[in-house]
Design a protein around this motif. Structure first.
Motif, PDB file in Angstrom:
ATOM      1  N   UNK A 167       0.815  -1.216   0.000  1.00 52.06           N
ATOM      2  CA  UNK A 167       0.000   0.000   0.000  1.00 52.06           C
ATOM      3  C   UNK A 167       0.852   1.272   0.000  1.00 52.06           C
ATOM      4  N   UNK A 168       0.660   2.088  -1.026  1.00 52.14           N
ATOM      5  CA  UNK A 168       1.386   3.348  -1.122  1.00 52.14           C
ATOM      6  C   UNK A 168       2.654   3.298  -1.947  1.00 52.14           C
ATOM      7  N   UNK A 169       3.103   2.077  -2.316  1.00 48.52           N
ATOM      8  CA  UNK A 169       4.368   1.946  -3.039  1.00 48.52           C
ATOM      9  C   UNK A 169       4.239   0.914  -4.152  1.00 48.52           C
ATOM     10  N   UNK A 170       4.717   1.279  -5.324  1.00 45.03           N
ATOM     11  CA  UNK A 170       4.781   0.324  -6.417  1.00 45.03           C
ATOM     12  C   UNK A 170       6.076  -0.472  -6.316  1.00 45.03           C
ATOM     13  N   UNK A 171       6.044  -1.674  -6.855  1.00 47.05           N
ATOM     14  CA  UNK A 171       7.208  -2.543  -6.772  1.00 47.05           C
ATOM     15  C   UNK A 171       8.359  -2.013  -7.614  1.00 47.05           C
ATOM     16  N   UNK A 172       9.561  -2.388  -7.235  1.00 48.40           N
ATOM     17  CA  UNK A 172      10.778  -2.015  -7.960  1.00 48.40           C
ATOM     18  C   UNK A 172      11.170  -3.211  -8.828  1.00 48.40           C
ATOM     19  N   UNK A 176      -5.411   2.368  19.641  1.00 44.72           N
ATOM     20  CA  UNK A 176      -4.295   2.811  18.804  1.00 44.72           C
ATOM     21  C   UNK A 176      -4.793   3.507  17.547  1.00 44.72           C
ATOM     22  N   UNK A 177      -5.812   2.939  16.929  1.00 40.69           N
ATOM     23  CA  UNK A 177      -6.400   3.566  15.739  1.00 40.69           C
ATOM     24  C   UNK A 177      -6.918   4.968  16.058  1.00 40.69           C
ATOM     25  N   UNK A 178      -7.613   5.100  17.178  1.00 40.75           N
ATOM     26  CA  UNK A 178      -8.180   6.399  17.562  1.00 40.75           C
ATOM     27  C   UNK A 178      -7.090   7.418  17.888  1.00 40.75           C
ATOM     28  N   UNK A 179      -6.025   6.958  18.531  1.00 39.81           N
ATOM     29  CA  UNK A 179      -4.927   7.869  18.889  1.00 39.81           C
ATOM     30  C   UNK A 179      -4.173   8.334  17.648  1.00 39.81           C
ATOM     31  N   UNK A 184       6.898   2.696   9.341  1.00 39.47           N
ATOM     32  CA  UNK A 184       5.554   3.261   9.215  1.00 39.47           C
ATOM     33  C   UNK A 184       4.630   2.314   8.452  1.00 39.47           C
ATOM     34  N   UNK A 185       5.110   1.757   7.349  1.00 37.34           N
ATOM     35  CA  UNK A 185       4.313   0.825   6.553  1.00 37.34           C
ATOM     36  C   UNK A 185       3.886  -0.370   7.396  1.00 37.34           C
ATOM     37  N   UNK A 186       4.841  -0.968   8.104  1.00 41.79           N
ATOM     38  CA  UNK A 186       4.541  -2.136   8.924  1.00 41.79           C
ATOM     39  C   UNK A 186       3.587  -1.806  10.060  1.00 41.79           C
ATOM     40  N   UNK A 187       3.797  -0.688  10.727  1.00 40.20           N
ATOM     41  CA  UNK A 187       2.949  -0.333  11.862  1.00 40.20           C
ATOM     42  C   UNK A 187       1.524  -0.032  11.409  1.00 40.20           C
ATOM     43  N   UNK A 223      -4.263  -1.916  11.411  1.00 39.26           N
ATOM     44  CA  UNK A 223      -5.136  -2.561  10.403  1.00 39.26           C
ATOM     45  C   UNK A 223      -5.457  -1.626   9.241  1.00 39.26           C
ATOM     46  N   UNK A 224      -4.465  -0.819   8.845  1.00 37.24           N
ATOM     47  CA  UNK A 224      -4.612   0.036   7.670  1.00 37.24           C
ATOM     48  C   UNK A 224      -5.220   1.398   7.928  1.00 37.24           C
TER      49      UNK A 224
END
Length: 288
Positions: A97-102, A133-136, A166-169, A175-176
């Motif tokens: 999500x947010x990045x195209x493959x290289x 966490x989502x709300x915060x 950031x991507x992993x978190x 959950x996105x």
């Protein structure tokens, strides 16, 4: 007497075999030369620097330059031809999500990275749910009293776009759910080192980081009652983790291949890598 003599001869033969074998390996290793340039993930930087230090002692003719400006800069640097290895916290040969493959880059797994939500040590909220966490992090909840803490402002510290942490978190802890992007209770930092400093020094702060950077001046928060520990990652109960990769343009060769092989070796995986709070690749064979 004959038995003792035979044992001595056998021991000497084994010792000579080991000695000559070591000379042979050292000699072969010493023939490596050149320069390896590594760029990308700041989460992986402590591992990269430690591996580089050990590898250079074995291969003094190989020079290694390592820097970290965020995961996405790793494969970008490889594509531009200014780095041999792009350190990144996701498989950059695939879409995320947010990045195209290289295209044309090969992912070489080097470590398992546990990530944690972390708060300033003055925040006395040791456990948060996914919903909290989502709300915060989306900015819906702005005071610690609303999640069981003191009546004080929450300061959200986020990594800049392009960070693999950031991507992993975002994917695995939130959950996105989208991050907030502005406000008087929002800070954005460029690297894991900057995140560490911000969390340690900012009252009411919450952010996220990989375990190698966690200190006594912050709290690694439980998520849904589960602590971010190596054991919980391995047993499958803690989900906020990812693989670290060294991306290369095509299959690695020469000194670059030798360096990646060293990082993937049992010696490094079960030694320095574990001491730095990363998890060896072999430990995750049965974890999805």
């Amino acid at each position: 007497m004959k038995t003792k003599l035979f044992k001595n001869i056998a021991f000497t033969a084994i010792a000579l075999t080991v000695a000559f074998g070591s000379v042979s390996v050292a000699s072969a290793a010493s023939k490596l030369s050149g320069k390896i340039v590594i760029n990308g993930s700041s989460a992986l930087l402590p591992l990269t620097l430690q591996a580089a230090n050990e590898f250079k002692k074995l291969n003094p003719k190989v020079k290694i330059a390592a820097s970290a400006a965020g995961s996405v800069t790793g494969p970008q640097s490889v594509r531009k031809g200014i780095a041999d290895i792009g350190a990144v916290d996701w498989d950059a040969s695939t879409d995320v999500p947010g990045f195209k493959k290289f295209d044309g880059q090969v992912p070489n797994k080097v470590a398992v990275i546990p990530f944690a939500a972390v708060t300033n040590s003055g925040v006395k909220v040791p456990d948060l749910t996914t919903k909290q966490l989502q709300d915060i992090f989306s900015g819906k909840v702005t005071n610690w009293k609303d999640v069981g803490g003191a009546d004080s402002k929450i300061v959200v510290v986020n990594r800049a776009f392009g960070s693999g942490t950031r991507v992993n978190f975002q994917i695995k802890a939130l959950n996105g759910t989208d991050f907030m992007t502005k406000g008087d209770n929002y800070k954005e930092v460029k690297s894991s080192g900057d995140m560490k400093t911000a969390i340690e020094t900012t009252p009411g702060a919450i952010g996220y980081i990989d375990l190698v950077y966690v200190t006594s001046k912050m709290t690694a928060v439980k998520i849904n009652g589960t602590a971010p520990t190596e054991a919980n990652v391995i047993n499958g109960s803690y989900k906020v983790w990812g693989y670290g990769y060294y991306m290369t343009k095509g299959q690695p060769t020469g000194a670059t291949k030798a360096f990646i092989d060293y990082v993937q070796s049992k010696t490094f995986q079960n030694g320095s890598l574990k001491k730095l709070k990363f998890i060896p690749l072999a430990a995750m064979k049965n974890v999805k």
